[in-house]
Design a protein around this motif. Structure first.
Motif, short mmCIF file in Angstrom:
data_model
loop_
_atom_site.label_atom_id
_atom_site.label_comp_id
_atom_site.label_asym_id
_atom_site.label_seq_id
_atom_site.Cartn_x
_atom_site.Cartn_y
_atom_site.Cartn_z
N THR A 121 19.91 15.36 2.79
CA THR A 121 20.06 14.43 3.91
C THR A 121 18.85 13.51 4.00
O THR A 121 17.70 13.96 3.94
CB THR A 121 20.20 15.20 5.23
OG1 THR A 121 21.36 16.03 5.16
CG2 THR A 121 20.33 14.25 6.40
N ALA A 177 26.24 12.99 3.68
CA ALA A 177 27.39 13.39 2.88
C ALA A 177 26.93 13.84 1.50
O ALA A 177 25.80 13.58 1.09
CB ALA A 177 28.36 12.22 2.76
N GLU A 181 29.56 10.98 -2.72
CA GLU A 181 30.17 10.18 -1.66
C GLU A 181 29.20 9.14 -1.13
O GLU A 181 29.60 8.00 -0.82
CB GLU A 181 30.67 11.09 -0.54
CG GLU A 181 31.80 12.02 -0.96
CD GLU A 181 32.28 12.90 0.18
OE1 GLU A 181 31.82 12.68 1.33
OE2 GLU A 181 33.10 13.80 -0.07
N ARG A 182 27.94 9.52 -0.98
CA ARG A 182 26.93 8.57 -0.50
C ARG A 182 26.75 7.42 -1.48
O ARG A 182 26.66 6.24 -1.08
CB ARG A 182 25.59 9.28 -0.29
CG ARG A 182 25.55 10.17 0.93
CD ARG A 182 24.30 11.00 1.00
NE ARG A 182 23.08 10.20 1.10
CZ ARG A 182 21.85 10.73 1.08
NH1 ARG A 182 21.70 12.06 0.94
NH2 ARG A 182 20.79 9.95 1.19
#
Length: 375
Positions: A121, A177, A181-182
């Motif tokens: 993150t 994510a 996906e990011r």
């Protein structure tokens, strides 16, 4: 340095023309156009003789030692990965099988032998996502992280997690994510998420390639883990490594103008290796490329190049070809292959850095001096 004709080279090697072209493509034999007839090629005699001697089983000791460092025998023991019978194994698990469902975070946990998947993150804005931000962020982290000697593995795993999270945020921007996906969201291509996931897994680790060896040398000095990642990133940026997919550009452009067959014939006819085809560690073709290409709709011209390239050179497309095809299929940024490579391979660099730290040994090869004799 002397150069010989194809006929002379084939006589020394005792092989078919396709095998000669394959050795040129793999970088084992240097070739150049014949100054007397540009339609023909000449081949470096030294390379041909060395390969012929290897096939006869007669290799001088100094040559064996020198070739160990260049696609030769392993130079460092590792439990992280191996290429066995054309299969890339990650701590005993088949990378192709892992790519069916695993994420980059899963592979990091597996390779690092960590108790949990790393939390990547990112909430800090590190600037415009991309390679420039990655270099800057990793350099700053390398300047602030502590050296590694005398520190517990659990602490070093935390620092590896911080280094990978920094790379992830620099390339894909803030987010929570999964990384594939990011990255897809950062590029505005959510439909590319699953192929990106597969690519990240397949590229996370690949034995002692140039950037991994460089990162491992840095780690052996006791430098911070982020410094090892920065070293790997620097080595990856070269055209013979992480940016190799860009070499497909001229061949693709030629094929777009004149057709795939014409482009491949012209490239091979000038004694050039076919870019992004063949791999020295995979005799039957790069299995990573086959896995990635099989999981997406390959653009038509790339499919034609695959077929003609294999038919005329005897080599199959490698992972650099697959990354170029992925980039065009989903209209990703031009430098997407290098960004994917950098993010994925950071996992492997950190795994090797952690393993090297455990040995407590400095990697310090000796040189074989070949210069003028002392006066």
């Amino acid at each position: 340095m002397s150069w010989i004709s194809a006929e002379a080279a084939l006589g020394l090697l005792g092989t078919k023309p396709q095998t000669l072209y394959a050795n040129v493509s793999r970088g084992r034999i240097a070739a150049r156009p014949d100054p007397q007839d540009p339609r023909r090629s000449l081949y470096r005699a030294e390379d041909v003789e060395r390969l012929a001697a290897r096939q006869r089983g007669r290799r001088p000791a100094q040559q064996v030692a020198a070739e160990t460092i260049a696609w030769g025998e392993p130079v460092l023991p590792t439990e992280i990965s191996a290429i066995v019978d054309g299969r890339l194994m990650l701590r005993g698990e088949d990378a192709i099988a892992l790519a069916e469902t695993a994420t980059l975070e899963d592979i990091a946990r597996h390779l690092w032998q960590a108790s949990h998947r790393p939390d990547l993150t990112g909430s800090t804005d590190l600037g415009v996502p991309g390679l420039r931000s990655a270099y800057l962020a990793m350099a700053e982290l390398a300047a602030t992280q502590m050296p590694t000697p005398g520190r517990a593995r659990a602490v070093l795993i935390d620092e590896a997690e911080a280094a990978l999270a920094t790379m992830a945020t620099a390339l894909a921007g803030p987010g929570a994510a999964p990384m594939h996906e990011r990255l897809a969201a950062c590029w505005g291509r959510p439909e590319a998420a699953d192929p990106l996931r597969r690519a990240l897994v397949l590229l996370a680790e690949h034995e002692l390639n140039a950037s991994t060896f460089a990162a491992r040398v840095t780690a052996s000095t006791g430098a911070p883990l982020a410094a090892a990642v920065l070293t790997g990133l620097a080595a990856l940026s070269g055209p013979l490594h992480g940016t190799a997919s860009q070499s497909l550009g001229p061949l693709h452009d030629h094929a777009r103008r004149a057709g795939a067959e014409s482009a491949v014939i012209a490239t091979l006819g000038y004694g050039q290796g076919l870019p992004c085809f063949g791999h020295k560690l995979y005799e039957d073709g790069d299995s990573r490329a086959a896995a990635l290409l099989g999981a997406m709709t390959v653009p038509p011209l790339f499919s034609e190049l695959m077929a003609e390239g294999e038919r005329l050179s005897g080599e199959k497309p490698n992972i650099d070809f697959a990354l170029a095809a992925l980039t065009q299929a989903y209209e990703l940024p031009e430098d997407a292959p290098l960004q994917i490579f950098a993010l994925a391979r950071s996992v492997g660099w950190l795994a090797h850095a952690l393993e090297q730290i455990e040995t407590g040994a400095l990697i310090r090869p000796r040189a074989r001096y070949v210069g003028p004799a002392p006066s």
